[in-house]
Scaffold this motif. Sequence first.
Motif, PDB file in Angstrom:
ATOM      1  N   ILE A 134      30.606  25.221  84.452  1.00 51.77           N
ATOM      2  CA  ILE A 134      30.328  26.656  84.543  1.00 51.77           C
ATOM      3  C   ILE A 134      31.079  27.379  83.435  1.00 51.77           C
ATOM      4  CG2 ILE A 134      30.572  28.726  85.976  1.00 51.77           C
ATOM      5  CD1 ILE A 134      30.238  26.926  88.411  1.00 51.77           C
ATOM      6  N   GLY A 135      30.347  28.209  82.689  1.00 50.54           N
ATOM      7  CA  GLY A 135      30.938  29.020  81.634  1.00 50.54           C
ATOM      8  C   GLY A 135      31.186  30.428  82.142  1.00 50.54           C
ATOM      9  N   LEU A 136      32.347  30.967  81.818  1.00 50.52           N
ATOM     10  CA  LEU A 136      32.723  32.308  82.287  1.00 50.52           C
ATOM     11  C   LEU A 136      33.269  33.148  81.134  1.00 50.52           C
ATOM     12  CD1 LEU A 136      34.711  31.187  85.448  1.00 50.52           C
ATOM     13  CD2 LEU A 136      32.449  32.228  85.462  1.00 50.52           C
ATOM     14  N   LEU A 137      32.834  34.400  81.108  1.00 46.95           N
ATOM     15  CA  LEU A 137      33.373  35.366  80.149  1.00 46.95           C
ATOM     16  C   LEU A 137      33.541  36.687  80.881  1.00 46.95           C
ATOM     17  CD1 LEU A 137      34.067  35.847  77.089  1.00 46.95           C
ATOM     18  CD2 LEU A 137      31.759  36.770  76.869  1.00 46.95           C
ATOM     19  N   PHE A 138      34.684  37.338  80.683  1.00 47.62           N
ATOM     20  CA  PHE A 138      34.995  38.570  81.405  1.00 47.62           C
ATOM     21  C   PHE A 138      35.126  39.761  80.458  1.00 47.62           C
ATOM     22  CE2 PHE A 138      36.751  35.020  83.851  1.00 47.62           C
ATOM     23  CZ  PHE A 138      36.079  35.200  85.056  1.00 47.62           C
TER      24      PHE A 138
END
Length: 198
Positions: free
Chosen positions: A103-107
């Motif tokens: 899973i790729g996450l960017l905030f």
Amino acid sequence: MNDKKIKKINFLYLIGYIVFPILICTLCYLLSAVYFPKGTMAVILIMVPTLLSILWWILGGSIIYKINKKKFERELEESGFERNHTFYGKGSTVTIDVKRGEIGLLFFWNPFEKFVIHASRISKAWVNDGKSGHGFMEGSMRVSFLFIVDDIKVRVDTFTSNQRFRMDSDYILTGISKADMMVEIINQARVSAHKNEK
């Protein structure tokens, strides 16, 4: 893929985002008061930094986030990450490779730090329909899906509003449907991740 702990907010970036324009405005106001108390230069030193600061607060973060989001997606594709599904929330981007269990996450408030995690690190994923009130007052202003990574809760909104909608409203039902779908895909990735570990 990285093993570093999820960090939703970079406080240095957040403080700089808010404080830096204020410092520039303060400096310009002081220059105006000391050296240019009247005239065109005074107007420029007061108005220009103020307007630029307002524009920065309205648009700056979104532009930085969009640029880094495109860069992140490009880097994922180059690494062989297959984006089975990507959800763009208001303050975060969640992209999932079900087969690899990643899973790729960017905030939004930490746009320069990208996370690609093993889905086995997620201990729980669920939907929150935001229901509150009773009887004719029952409704919701926010629907989201949530998951816990290394004891850190990540919430991604699928619907938000400043007014309450009934639970049978199309807005709420669509938000719940999107959240259900994302939780299902996250759980599929978790299963794949555990299989890949064996």
